[in-house]
Write an enzyme that holds these catalytic residues in place. Sequence first.
Site, short mmCIF file in Angstrom:
data_model
loop_
_atom_site.label_atom_id
_atom_site.label_comp_id
_atom_site.label_asym_id
_atom_site.label_seq_id
_atom_site.Cartn_x
_atom_site.Cartn_y
_atom_site.Cartn_z
N ASP A 67 0.84 -1.21 0.00
CA ASP A 67 0.00 0.00 0.00
C ASP A 67 0.87 1.26 0.00
O ASP A 67 2.09 1.18 0.13
CB ASP A 67 -0.96 -0.01 1.20
CG ASP A 67 -0.27 -0.17 2.55
OD1 ASP A 67 0.98 -0.19 2.59
OD2 ASP A 67 -0.97 -0.28 3.57
N ASN A 136 -7.91 0.30 13.70
CA ASN A 136 -9.34 0.13 13.36
C ASN A 136 -9.58 -1.19 12.63
O ASN A 136 -10.64 -1.39 12.05
CB ASN A 136 -9.81 1.30 12.48
CG ASN A 136 -9.03 1.39 11.18
OD1 ASN A 136 -8.09 0.62 10.95
ND2 ASN A 136 -9.40 2.32 10.32
N HIS A 138 -7.82 -2.23 9.99
CA HIS A 138 -7.50 -2.23 8.56
C HIS A 138 -6.29 -3.13 8.28
O HIS A 138 -5.44 -3.35 9.12
CB HIS A 138 -7.31 -0.81 8.00
CG HIS A 138 -6.03 -0.12 8.33
ND1 HIS A 138 -5.93 1.25 8.32
CD2 HIS A 138 -4.80 -0.58 8.65
CE1 HIS A 138 -4.69 1.59 8.61
NE2 HIS A 138 -3.99 0.51 8.83
N GLU A 143 -9.67 -0.05 4.53
CA GLU A 143 -10.34 0.52 5.70
C GLU A 143 -11.66 -0.22 5.95
O GLU A 143 -12.12 -0.97 5.08
CB GLU A 143 -10.60 2.01 5.45
CG GLU A 143 -9.34 2.85 5.30
CD GLU A 143 -8.61 3.10 6.62
OE1 GLU A 143 -8.69 2.27 7.55
OE2 GLU A 143 -7.95 4.15 6.71
C1 GLP Z 1 -0.55 1.18 8.31
C2 GLP Z 1 -0.43 0.47 6.96
C3 GLP Z 1 -0.63 -1.01 7.09
C4 GLP Z 1 -0.09 -1.47 8.41
C5 GLP Z 1 -0.98 -0.93 9.50
C6 GLP Z 1 -0.43 -1.14 10.89
O1 GLP Z 1 -1.14 2.42 8.17
N1 GLP Z 1 -1.32 0.98 5.97
O2 GLP Z 1 -0.06 -1.69 6.00
O3 GLP Z 1 -0.03 -2.87 8.48
O4 GLP Z 1 -1.27 0.43 9.28
O5 GLP Z 1 0.68 -0.32 11.09
P1 GLP Z 1 1.69 -0.52 12.29
O6 GLP Z 1 2.37 -1.81 12.06
O7 GLP Z 1 2.64 0.66 12.16
O8 GLP Z 1 0.91 -0.50 13.54
#
Ligand code: GLP
Length: 239
Positions: A67, A136, A138, A143
């Site tokens: 992403d 949340n 995702h 989302e």
């Molecule tokens: C981010 C990314 C995701 C990631 C998630 C968790 O915004 N879009 O690919 O897995 O949110 O992030 P983190 O590992 O920093 O908690």
Amino acid sequence: METKIYKNPVIAAKETALTVAKAVNENPGKLFCFAAGDTPMGMLGELVELQKAGKTDLNSVYYAGLDEWLGVGYKDKGSCAQVMWDNFYGSAGILPERINIFDGLTGDPLAEARQMDAWIKQHGGIFFTVLGIGLNGHIGFNEPNTPGSDSCSVVLLDNVTLEASKKYFDTPQTLSKGITINWKTLLEAKEMVMMAMGENKASIVEQSFKGPIDPGVPASLMQRHKNLVLVLDEAAAKE
Ligand code: GLP
């Protein structure tokens, strides 16, 4: 679904890196897809070390970036491109022709989505993905309530995600959208590891994997995956 609970994120990173390296070694030419958040960074660092020690050949497989935030690129510290190049692709010496990532600075996000679709198709689909979980629920930038699609999605970012985005960037950003491999394509991956570390993920881990499948909690959709391995540290497994 198999759940692995490790004492701390360091051990989880080391063990998961060994699993990924084994998959790389046994499946040359396949497509791997890693999330760019904070969660998999320890694991990716361990993979770089395994590469340096000659225990795996990370140039024997291909990569699809999961992403990207729309409006930022490699030069923006905190973009997925910057995080992945500086902590993984670059440090492991992976050749650019092995990698396809979204260009967050594109003027045509739909064309960007289509070029990633073509890359995934060209490599026979995603073989192995390592995902994180947003607060949340995702995954990637899928989302809550993102419709399932065979194509990559351009998604309006949720307020929870916009708030969380501040931890990645060292300068204020005006973000509103993201581009992501769709959850339906991720579900088709042969192997899936989902990682969550720390107490602040305990509640969303519980909602995603102890509750029902709910499109409002995208991670819960992954309960349908046949080979899902959930990797937690003790804090994230608290609930
Ligand atoms: C981010 C990314 C995701 C990631 C998630 C968790 O915004 N879009 O690919 O897995 O949110 O992030 P983190 O590992 O920093 O908690």
